[in-house]
Design a protein around this motif. Structure first.
Motif, PDB file in Angstrom:
ATOM      1  N   GLN A  71      64.120  88.082  43.693  1.00  0.00           N
ATOM      2  CA  GLN A  71      63.975  87.213  44.212  1.00  0.00           C
ATOM      3  C   GLN A  71      64.007  86.428  45.421  1.00  0.00           C
TER       4      GLN A  71
ATOM      5  N   ARG B 228      62.807  78.587  46.922  1.00  0.00           N
ATOM      6  CA  ARG B 228      62.559  79.943  46.493  1.00  0.00           C
ATOM      7  C   ARG B 228      60.788  80.643  47.367  1.00  0.00           C
TER       8      ARG B 228
ATOM      9  N   THR C 282      57.565  82.998  47.370  1.00  0.00           N
ATOM     10  CA  THR C 282      57.286  83.396  46.657  1.00  0.00           C
ATOM     11  C   THR C 282      54.980  83.877  46.668  1.00  0.00           C
TER      12      THR C 282
ATOM     13  N   TRP D  85      64.474  84.067  49.072  1.00  0.00           N
ATOM     14  CA  TRP D  85      65.238  82.461  49.326  1.00  0.00           C
ATOM     15  C   TRP D  85      65.605  82.286  50.290  1.00  0.00           C
TER      16      TRP D  85
END
Length: 979
Positions: A533, A549, A551, A535
Motif C-alpha cells: 500500500q 493512502r 489508490t 501512503w
C-alpha cells in the motif's frame, strides 16, 4: 567485530594484475542498446522481406513487402486484401503518404493511390510501373515517380482526371535511380553514376569538382539544418547549407552499407530523427550523426539484418524495414536510453546509483560496481572483486562509498580503487549522507553511522531497531525530510530521536507493519506499507504528521519495490511490472512499449542525475529517461472505425446512418491509435435505443470487433470508447447510427391488415354497435363530400390562377394553347369557321423607354381590358408574349364582309380612346382563318396569323391584315387589308 583494513603499498605484480583486470573490464564495456520490437509472422506479417514503410495522416503504418501490402494500426498487421481490392502485383517497390492523406502505392507493375476514408485502391494511369527504392516523392498536386529509369510527374487535382507526363527520360539524364523532392519543381536525382540537380528546366550533373565521385547514389536527404546528404554503395557525402561542395562524411572503419544489395544499385536509406540527427544503417548496426560525429548503435536483435527503409512516427520512434526480419520498432527512441546484458556486460541486477565526476555515474549491481561515461555513452565495469554492490553514496569531501550484500563498507581511492573500510557488517542495503555529515548505513541488522571525515572511525549502531538478521528483515531505505532521518524497516516506519536512537514515527492514520520502501520530499514522505500500500505522509493544519493512502487504478495488482521524489516534486514508483510516475497532472505507467529496458524494477534503483534525467535499474539492465518532461505530455487515444457490415453489405466508416434488416448481423471493426501500454488498453461499447439515457452501462470489448445478432427494429446508437488507466486518459466517444428495419409481419401494411381482421372479429362480437357505426359512416361521408366539394372549388380556383396572366388577368399562353387546340379540333370536327388574330401594340418599346416600365405595365393591362371588353363571351383573349395578344374567335368567317367589319371595329374600339399618361396608342392585327386543307393545326394557324401581323407592320402599322384564304393569291405588296 569490525575490522579496519590497512593496506600495504602495492607491489609490481599486483599492479600488473590490476591493469589486466581493468583491460578485461574495458572489453566488457556496454554501449547503448535499442529497445526493439519486431513485427513478424506472429503479428500477421506473413512476408518479412520489407521493401518500404510509410505512416499516413491517421498515424497508421503501411508496410510494403515482396509479397503484398500490409497495414499496422497498433493491434495486428493486416494484409491490404482486408481493406482494399486485391492488387494484381505482389512486389511493393515504394510507398509515400502526402499531406492530403493519400497513400501512393508503387508496385513493380503499376502505381495505385488510396484516398483517405476509402477502402479501395485506385489505379493511376494505364501503365505506370514503379522502380524499387527511393522512387516516389510527393508534390502538392500529385507525386513524382521513377518508372523504367524515367522521371514521371503524376498530377491528380480534385475533380479532374489523372495526368501522367514524362519529365526526364533516360536519354537526357541517364538511368535514374533515386529521387528527392526539395520543392515543387526542384529535385535531386541519382542519375547514372553521378548525382544530378534538376530545377524543372535545367539538369545539372555534379562531379569531382563539386566533391561527388562516381558512384551509385541511391539515397538522398535534405536535413532540417539545410544540409544535403547523399549515399552511394560505399560513401556518404554531406553538403552544408549555403555551400556548393560536398564533403566526405563516410564513417571510419567498415563501409556503412549492406554488401548484398548492390545488384540493382539500391542502397539503404538515409533518415533524420526529430532531434535533427541523421541516421544510416550499416553492416555493423545503426549509425547516428550527432555533434559532428557518428555514433554506432549495435544490437544482437538486428545482427545480420538489412534495413532497406526507415521511418519516424508521430511520437518520434524509429521504424526499420528489414529484408528478412520484418519491421523493427525502436520504442522510446527520443527520450529513453538503455544498457542491457545483451552485448557482453552481464552485470545482472542494478541496485543503486550515485553521481561520479562531472559527466559520469556509478551503478551498483550484483556483479560489482559499474561506471557510466556520459561522453562515450558506455558502461564500464570496475575491476571485478566478486562482491555484489548494493548501494553508493558520496561524502562531503566528494569521495564515493559503496556497500555490499556481504556487509563490506568500501571507499573509492583514486590510486588503489575500492578500499575496504569495514568488514562484518550485516547485509548493507542503503547508504545516505545525513546533514550533520554522518554517513548513515541501512543494513539487515539495523542502522549504523560513521564519520567519513575520521580516518579511524568505526560504524556505530543506532538503538531502536531489533537486530533480526533474517531474510527480508532489517532496514530497506533511508531518507531525510523536515530535518528528520526517516527509516523504512521490517518493524515499521521510524525516525530519529536524540542520542542516536530510532523511534516509531508518530504518524496519524498510518497502519502498523512492514515499511518496505521510502522516499522523501522537502516536507513530505512517501512510504509503502505491507501489503504493497502506498501512503503519503505530510503535516496537517495542526502541525501533526498524517497519512493518506493513495489508490490509483494504475497501482492495482502491482508490487511496489522502490520510490523516489525528484527535484520537480514528481514521484517515481518502481514496480514489478513497469515504472509509474505521479505528477500534478495524474498518473502514468511506462513499460517496454514506452522504451523501458525491462519492467521488473529493483529495490532502491531509482536516481535523478544532475541534468534532471531519471535512471531506472532493473533485473536485465538500466534505462535512462533523458527528457522526463516529454513523458508527461497528455497521451492521446483515438478510436477509428475501419468497416461496418450488415449482412452482405459493406458501409463506409463515415456513413451518417447504417440500415440493416432485422435478421442481418451487424459487424463493426475498429482499431485504437495508441502505441503505448497496449496491455492496459481497454475498449468498451454500449448500444443505446431511442428511449435509452446515458445511464446504460458500458460493455468491455475483448478486441476491435463487435457482432450484433437479432437487433430489435428501430433506431440504435452504437458508442465506442477506449481508455488506458496506465496513461490516465480516454478517447472521445465514437458514435454510429444504426437503423434496423422491422420484419414484414411488423411492417405498417401488415399491422393495418391485422387491424382489419381484428375489426371484423369485433364486428361479429359486438353487433349492437352496427347502427352507430353506420350513422357515423354516413356523417363521415357527408363531411367528406362537403370537404371534397370545397377542395374541388379550391382546385378550380387554383387552376384558374395557374391559367391567367398575372399582370393583365387574361388567359396566359398555356391556357390559350389549350383553348385554341380545343377550338381547332371542334372546327375540324363540326366544319365551323374559326379565326385567330394576333394583336401587337405599336411602338410599345417607346412607352417603356419614355415613361418607364410601370407605365408600360399599365398600358398592357388597359389594352388587355379593352380587348376582353370588345369580344364576345365565348371568344378567348390571352397574352401571347410581351405586348402581343392572341384572340380566338370561333364562328368568325373572314370570307364574310360583316365578320371582317367586326374585326375592323374591334381594332378601332381598342385604339380609338387615348390612354392615361401615354395618350393615343395604335396596334397592328394579323388574322388567319382556319382551313382544313391549308391551316389545319394550331401551329400553322398561329404562324399564318403571325405572318399577317408582320404584313400589317410592314404596311405602316395601325391596321388589320388578313392571311390569304384557301385558293386566294397573296396580294402584290405583301398585304391583304380590310376594305
Amino acid at each position: 567485530m569490525f575490522v579496519r583494513q590497512r593496506w600495504l603499498p602495492l607491489r609490481l605484480p599486483l599492479r600488473l594484475l590490476a591493469a589486466a583486470a581493468l583491460w578485461a573490464c574495458a572489453a566488457l564495456a556496454a554501449a547503448q542498446t535499442p529497445a526493439l520490437r519486431f513485427l513478424q509472422n506472429k503479428d500477421g506479417l506473413t512476408n518479412m522481406a520489407v521493401t518500404a514503410l510509410a505512416h499516413d495522416r491517421d498515424h497508421r503504418l503501411w508496410i510494403g513487402t515482396e509479397n503484398g501490402l500490409y497495414r499496422y494500426a497498433g493491434e495486428r498487421v493486416e494484409p491490404i486484401d482486408a481493406v482494399a481490392e486485391p492488387l494484381q502485383d505482389t512486389i511493393v517497390a515504394a510507398l509515400a503518404a502526402d499531406a492530403r492523406g493519400r497513400l501512393w502505392i508503387g508496385m513493380r507493375q503499376q502505381l495505385f493511390v488510396l484516398d483517405p476514408g476509402q477502402t479501395r485502391a485506385t489505379r493511376v494511369g494505364e501503365s505506370v510501373p514503379v522502380d524499387t527504392g527511393a522512387t516516389l516523392a510527393t508534390a502538392p498536386d500529385g507525386v513524382w515517380v521513377l518508372s523504367g529509369r524515367r522521371l514521371l510527374r503524376v498530377t491528380q487535382r480534385p475533380g479532374a482526371p489523372v495526368q501522367v507526363r514524362v519529365a526526364l527520360d533516360e536519354h537526357r539524364a541517364g538511368p535514374l535511380r533515386s529521387l528527392l523532392a526539395v520543392g515543387d519543381n526542384e529535385l535531386w536525382l541519382g542519375c547514372g553514376r553521378t548525382l544530378c540537380h534538376w530545377n524543372g528546366r535545367e539538369l545539372e550533373r555534379l562531379g569531382p569538382a563539386q566533391g561527388v565521385p562516381p558512384g551509385c547514389w541511391g539515397s538522398t536527404l535534405l536535413a532540417s539544418d539545410g544540409a544535403l546528404w547523399a549515399r552511394s554503395g560505399n560513401r556518404i557525402l554531406r553538403r552544408l547549407a549555403g555551400t556548393e561542395r560536398f564533403v566526405d562524411a563516410t564513417p571510419p572503419g567498415s563501409p556503412p552499407v549492406v554488401d548484398n544489395v548492390v545488384g540493382d544499385c539500391r542502397t539503404p536509406p538515409i533518415a533524420e530523427d526529430r532531434e535533427g540527427r541523421v541516421l544510416v544503417f550499416s553492416n555493423e548496426g545503426l549509425r547516428r550523426w550527432s555533434g559532428g560525429q557518428w555514433q554506432l548503435i549495435r544490437s544482437p536483435a538486428w545482427s545480420g539484418a538489412d534495413a532497406m527503409s526507415m521511418n519516424i512516427d508521430r511520437d518520434g520512434d524509429l521504424w526499420l524495414g528489414t529484408t528478412g526480419w520484418g519491421v523493427a520498432q525502436w520504442r522510446g527512441y527520443r527520450h529513453w536510453r538503455n544498457w542491457t546484458t545483451e552485448l557482453g556486460s552481464a552485470w545482472g541486477d542494478t541496485w543503486g546509483f550515485s553521481a561520479g565526476d562531472p559527466g559520469s555515474l556509478w551503478m551498483a549491481s550484483n556483479r560489482g560496481a559499474l561506471h557510466f561515461d556520459a561522453r562515450a555513452g558506455r558502461l564500464l565495469p570496475a575491476p571485478p572483486d566478486g562482491q555484489a554492490v548494493s548501494s553508493f553514496e558520496r561524502d562531503g569531501q566528494g569521495r564515493l562509498w559503496s556497500g555490499t550484500f556481504e556487509g563490506t563498507l568500501r571507499r573509492l581511492d583514486g590510486r588503489h580503487g575500492w578500499r575496504p573500510v569495514a568488514h562484518g557488517l550485516p547485509e548493507i542495503r542503503a547508504l545516505m549522507l545525513d546533514s550533520p555529515g554522518q554517513l548513515m548505513i541501512g543494513t539487515q541488522g539495523g542502522v549504523y553511522s560513521i564519520d567519513p571525515r575520521d580516518a579511524n572511525a568505526r560504524p556505530t549502531r543506532w538503538e531502536g531497531l531489533a537486530d533480526e538478521r533474517r531474510s527480508g528483515n532489517g532496514v530497506y531505505r533511508l531518507c531525510r525530510s523536515a530535518g528528520r532521518l526517516w527509516v523504512s524497516a521490517h518493524q515499521g516506519l521510524f525516525w530519529t530521536a536524540p542520542g542516536q536512537r530510532l523511534v516509531p514515527a508518530d504518524v496519524d492514520g498510518l497502519p502498523k507493519g512492514r515499511a518496505t520502501s521510502l522516499a522523501c520530499g522537502t516536507d513530505e514522505v512517501w512510504v509503502v506499507m505491507e501489503p504493497g500500500q502506498l501512503w503519503h505522509v505530510a503535516r496537517s493544519g495542526g502541525g501533526r504528521w498524517t497519512a493518506e493512502r493513495l489508490t490509483p487504478d494504475v497501482l492495482t495488482r502491482r508490487g511496489i519495490v522502490s520510490l523516489m521524489q525528484d527535484s520537480r516534486g514528481w514521484l517515481w514508483v518502481g514496480t514489478d511490472s513497469g515504472l509509474i510516475l505521479r505528477t500534478p497532472a495524474g498518473w502514468r505507467r511506462f513499460d517496454e512499449s514506452a522504451g523501458l529496458v525491462w519492467p521488473d524494477a529493483n529495490l532502491s534503483a531509482l536516481h535523478e542525475d544532475v541534468a534532471g534525467a531519471i535512471w531506472v535499474g532493473t533485473s536485465r539492465g538500466v534505462s535512462q529517461i533523458v527528457h522526463p518532461e516529454a513523458l508527461v505530455v497528455p497521451a492521446t487515444l483515438e478510436v477509428v472505425v475501419d468497416s461496418v457490415k450488415t449482412g452482405a453489405r459493406s458501409w463506409p466508416a463515415q456513413a451518417a446512418k447504417i440500415t440493416a434488416a432485422s435478421r442481418d448481423p451487424v459487424l463493426v471493426d475498429w482499431h485504437v491509435l495508441s502505441p503505448l501500454n497496449r496491455d492496459s488498453l481497454r475498449t468498451s461499447y454500449r448500444l443505446l435505443g431511442s428511449d435509452d439515457g446515458e445511464d446504460v452501462p458500458w460493455t468491455e470489448a475483448g478486441r476491435g470487433a463487435i457482432r450484433f445478432d437479432g437487433l430489435a427494429p428501430g433506431a440504435h446508437r452504437l458508442q465506442i470508447m477506449a481508455a488506458n488507466p496506465d496513461l490516465d486518459t480516454q478517447s472521445p466517444i465514437v458514435a454510429l447510427e444504426i437503423e434496423v428495419l422491422p420484419p414484414w409481419w411488423r411492417s405498417t401494411m401488415a399491422i393495418v391488415a391485422g387491424c382489419a381482421v381484428l375489426a371484423l372479429l369485433s364486428y361479429g362480437s359486438y353487433r349492437w354497435r352496427v347502427r352507430a357505426l353506420l350513422r357515423n359512416e354516413r356523417t363521415l361521408q357527408r363531411l367528406v363530400g362537403e370537404r371534397t366539394r370545397e377542395l374541388e372549388t379550391s382546385r378550380e380556383q387554383l387552376r384558374e390562377q395557374a391559367l391567367r396572366d398575372p399582370l393583365t388577368g387574361v388567359w396566359n399562353r398555356r391556357a390559350l394553347m389549350e383553348i385554341l387546340a380545343r377550338e381547332v379540333s371542334r372546327a375540324s370536327r363540326e366544319r365551323v369557321p374559326l379565326t385567330v388574330a394576333l394583336a401587337d401594340i405599336d411602338h410599345f418599346k417607346r412607352v417603356n423607354d419614355t415613361h418607364g416600365h410601370p407605365a408600360g405595365d399599365a398600358v398592357l393591362k388597359e389594352f388587355a381590358r379593352r380587348l376582353d371588353a370588345s369580344v364576345r363571351p365565348y371568344d378567348a383573349v390571352g397574352r401571347y408574349g410581351g405586348e402581343e395578344f392572341l384572340l380566338v374567335l370561333p364562328g368568325l368567317d373572314l370570307r364574310i364582309a360583316a365578320d371582317r367589319a367586326r374585326l375592323e371595329a374591334l381594332h378601332a374600339g381598342v385604339t380609338a380612346p387615348p390612354m392615361a399618361v401615354v395618350g393615343q396608342l395604335t396596334c397592328s392585327v394579323g388574322a388567319a382563318a382556319f382551313d382544313r386543307d391549308a391551316l389545319a393545326d394550331v401551329e400553322a394557324l398561329i404562324a399564318a396569323a403571325d405572318a399577317a401581323l408582320y404584313q400589317a407592320k410592314a404596311a405602316g402599322r395601325d391596321r388589320v391584315a388578313l392571311a390569304p384564304l384557301a385558293g386566294e393569291a397573296v396580294p402584290s405588296g405583301g398585304e391583304r387589308g380590310l376594305a
